[in-house]
Scaffold this active site. Structure first.
Site, PDB file in Angstrom:
ATOM      1  N   GLU A 166       0.791  -1.233   0.000  1.00 43.58           N
ATOM      2  CA  GLU A 166       0.000   0.000   0.000  1.00 43.58           C
ATOM      3  C   GLU A 166       0.824   1.284   0.000  1.00 43.58           C
ATOM      4  O   GLU A 166       0.616   2.187   0.818  1.00 43.58           O
ATOM      5  CB  GLU A 166      -0.992  -0.004   1.176  1.00 43.58           C
ATOM      6  CG  GLU A 166      -2.042  -1.079   1.027  1.00 43.58           C
ATOM      7  CD  GLU A 166      -3.285  -0.895   1.870  1.00 43.58           C
ATOM      8  OE1 GLU A 166      -3.272  -0.028   2.762  1.00 43.58           O
ATOM      9  OE2 GLU A 166      -4.261  -1.615   1.637  1.00 43.58           O
ATOM     10  N   GLU A 372      -5.529  -8.557  -0.005  1.00 44.04           N
ATOM     11  CA  GLU A 372      -6.342  -8.160   1.149  1.00 44.04           C
ATOM     12  C   GLU A 372      -7.752  -7.873   0.668  1.00 44.04           C
ATOM     13  O   GLU A 372      -7.960  -7.387  -0.437  1.00 44.04           O
ATOM     14  CB  GLU A 372      -5.791  -6.907   1.848  1.00 44.04           C
ATOM     15  CG  GLU A 372      -4.599  -7.161   2.711  1.00 44.04           C
ATOM     16  CD  GLU A 372      -4.101  -5.926   3.449  1.00 44.04           C
ATOM     17  OE1 GLU A 372      -4.942  -5.133   3.930  1.00 44.04           O
ATOM     18  OE2 GLU A 372      -2.878  -5.765   3.525  1.00 44.04           O
TER      19      GLU A 372
HETATM   20  C1  BG6 Z   1      -4.714  -2.338   4.808  1.00 43.08           C
HETATM   21  C2  BG6 Z   1      -3.380  -2.602   5.429  1.00 43.08           C
HETATM   22  O1  BG6 Z   1      -4.773  -0.983   4.548  1.00 43.08           O
HETATM   23  O2  BG6 Z   1      -5.855  -2.501   5.565  1.00 43.08           O
HETATM   24  C3  BG6 Z   1      -3.413  -3.442   6.690  1.00 43.08           C
HETATM   25  O3  BG6 Z   1      -2.493  -3.148   4.502  1.00 43.08           O
HETATM   26  C4  BG6 Z   1      -4.600  -3.025   7.528  1.00 43.08           C
HETATM   27  O4  BG6 Z   1      -2.198  -3.284   7.352  1.00 43.08           O
HETATM   28  C5  BG6 Z   1      -5.866  -3.299   6.739  1.00 43.08           C
HETATM   29  O5  BG6 Z   1      -4.648  -3.655   8.778  1.00 43.08           O
HETATM   30  C6  BG6 Z   1      -7.129  -2.972   7.484  1.00 43.08           C
HETATM   31  O6  BG6 Z   1      -7.113  -1.657   7.951  1.00 43.08           O
HETATM   32  P1  BG6 Z   1      -7.285  -1.327   9.476  1.00 43.08           P
HETATM   33  O7  BG6 Z   1      -7.049   0.131   9.571  1.00 43.08           O
HETATM   34  O8  BG6 Z   1      -8.673  -1.721   9.804  1.00 43.08           O
HETATM   35  O9  BG6 Z   1      -6.279  -2.119  10.225  1.00 43.08           O
END
Ligand code: BG6
Length: 473
Positions: A166, A372
């Site tokens: 990211e 993700e």
């Molecule tokens: C992504 C990241 O942006 O989203 C992760 O790569 C992150 O590191 C995930 O944990 C979810 O976002 P958050 O803010 O809910 O942890």
């Protein structure tokens, strides 16, 4: 379009899930590790720190055994630079090197492919203090040296590396706390060059495939107004293409370059930079997807005003957020009343995932890996000692069907690796914000026994994987 029947997932499809080192390992100062910038960022009040998190550093064998029970074909995790080269540019720490050999070997024992992110937000703090992190060109060389250590150590056992997680979110949300846009986009350019160099070195040093791992989403116009459509196309360059065109084509998107030039924030690009950007050829594109973006046009004048209001000392959170999400003369990001939301205000938009997959495939013609995607909820451990997360099952089912539709559309999709394999600490909202298939028994401040408990989604995902995505009931 709606089809009468959908194609199956291909043989060898990489089913699994993801994590990142600082959010799950704990052991923040053990075995020679030094702090990363994450360890040193002030903790959001009311949320846990990074010292223990899910204690995966000590429990990785138990966690990987559970992933094997679910039938995982891959596990995406990140290596902490601060375990391998604790101060970022000095001695190699053999204890850290050994740890990741053990994690990789444990995955391979169960035929789980390790998918390794080399950098997930956790720059060595020592480099931040020494030269301001990515703002300095020196960071390129130090990152590439660290990557070379990983390629030489692990490259004979690992098939898939990811360079930077990211990068676009780090730049867009100014995670480096840069004072000016000029500095912010200079740091971003250094990451582009670092990724390109690491990609070239990976191909020279081992046989593994390598990819960038940005957060990509299609962009909807807020209305059918021509200017809103233009805003969506422009914002796509700013939010997505800046981070993929540069590594796949070795070029900045043209209109965006002119926009940067006129705002005085086009970074210096040397002829060596251009040469390495052209020489780097990623083997696939990994990307994170949580929901589509929606934008409307904003004029230069209105956009500047919104930015200024957000910047003003004492400005409320709302003004600040609008300022952050405004690119004067281009677009402002708005909420979309037609998109479903989970708690935590996160979108549920499987159609956006299909569209994003199609756009990436049609543009770049490289295999895609979803690294993700996930359903965030404050899960409850009920009196029967279980977690009934039917909302997560529903979310995943919809997104997996969207993947099947995209495959039917012709997209070459390699795998699906949602966030997260087990519960871990969110970037800024603590452990209460859970995404995992495996519940980690702890609260924000009470570590309890950190026991691993299989959620209902654990059993559901196991069946999904066993049937190669056919049994989604
Ligand atoms: C992504 C990241 O942006 O989203 C992760 O790569 C992150 O590191 C995930 O944990 C979810 O976002 P958050 O803010 O809910 O942890």
């Amino acid at each position: 379009m709606e089809y009468r029947s959908l194609k199956s997932f291909p043989e060898g499809f990489l089913w699994g899930a993801s994590s990142s080192a600082y959010q799950c390992e704990g052991a923040w100062d053990e075995d020679g590790k030094m702090p990363s910038v994450q360890d040193c960022t002030p903790i959001v009040p009311g949320t846990s720190d990074w010292k223990v998190t899910s204690d995966h550093y000590h429990r990785f064998r138990e966690d990987i055994a559970l992933m094997a029970e679910m039938g995982f074909k891959e596990f995406r995790f990140s290596i902490a630079w601060t375990r391998i080269i604790p101060d970022g540019d000095g001695e190699i720490n053999q204890k850290g090197v050994k740890h990741y050999h053990e994690v990789i070997d444990e995955c391979l024992k169960y035929n789980i492919e390790p998918v390794i992110t080399l950098y997930h937000f956790d720059l060595p703090q020592a480099l931040e203090e020494k030269y301001g992190g990515w703002a300095s060109r020196q960071c390129i060389e130090d990152f590439v040296r660290y990557c070379e250590v990983c390629f030489k150590e692990y490259g004979s056992k690992v098939k898939y590396f990811l360079t930077i997680n990211e990068q676009n979110m780090m730049t867009m949300y100014n995670m480096g706390n840069f004072k000016t846009d000029k500095e912010r986009f200079r740091a971003n350019h250094h990451m582009i060059v670092a990724m390109a160099k690491a990609t070239v070195r990976c191909h020279e040093l081992c046989k593994a495939w390598i990819a960038p791992a940005p957060n990509i989403s299609c962009v909807y116009p807020a209305s059918s107004a021509p200017l809103d459509n233009l805003a969506a196309a422009d914002y796509d360059q700013f939010r997505n293409r800046l981070y993929v065109d540069t590594i796949v084509f070795g070029e900045y998107p043209e209109a965006l370059s002119e926009y940067f030039r006129q705002r005085g924030c086009m970074p210096e690009i040397t002829s060596e930079d251009l040469a390495v950007m052209k020489a780097a050829h990623p083997d696939f594109i990994a990307f994170n997807y949580y929901g589509a973006a929606t934008v409307k046009f904003v004029s230069l004048e209105e956009g500047e005003k919104a930015k200024e209001a957000g910047r003003k000392e004492g400005a409320g959170k709302e003004e600040f957020m609008i300022g952050m999400q405004t690119e004067p003369g281009m677009a402002v990001s708005v909420s979309n009343p037609l998109q479903d939301m989970t708690s935590y205000n996160m979108a549920i938009d499987p159609v956006g995932l299909r569209l994003t997959l199609r756009q990436l495939w049609e543009r770049y013609r490289l295999p895609l890996l979803i690294t993700e995607n996930g359903c965030v909820v404050t899960d409850e451990l009920t009196a029967d000692g279980k977690v009934h997360d039917d909302y997560r099952i529903d979310y995943l089912r919809k997104h997996i069907i969207a993947c099947k539709e995209a495959i039917t559309d012709g997209v070459r999709l390699m795998g699906y690796s949602p966030w997260s394999a087990f519960d871990l600490v969110s970037t800024h909202q603590g452990i209460t914000k859970r995404y995992g298939f495996i519940y980690v028994n702890r609260d924000e401040f009470d570590l309890k026994d950190l026991a691993r408990i299989k959620k209902d989604s654990f059993y559901w995902y196991k069946k999904c994987i066993e049937s190669n995505g056919e049994d989604l009931e």
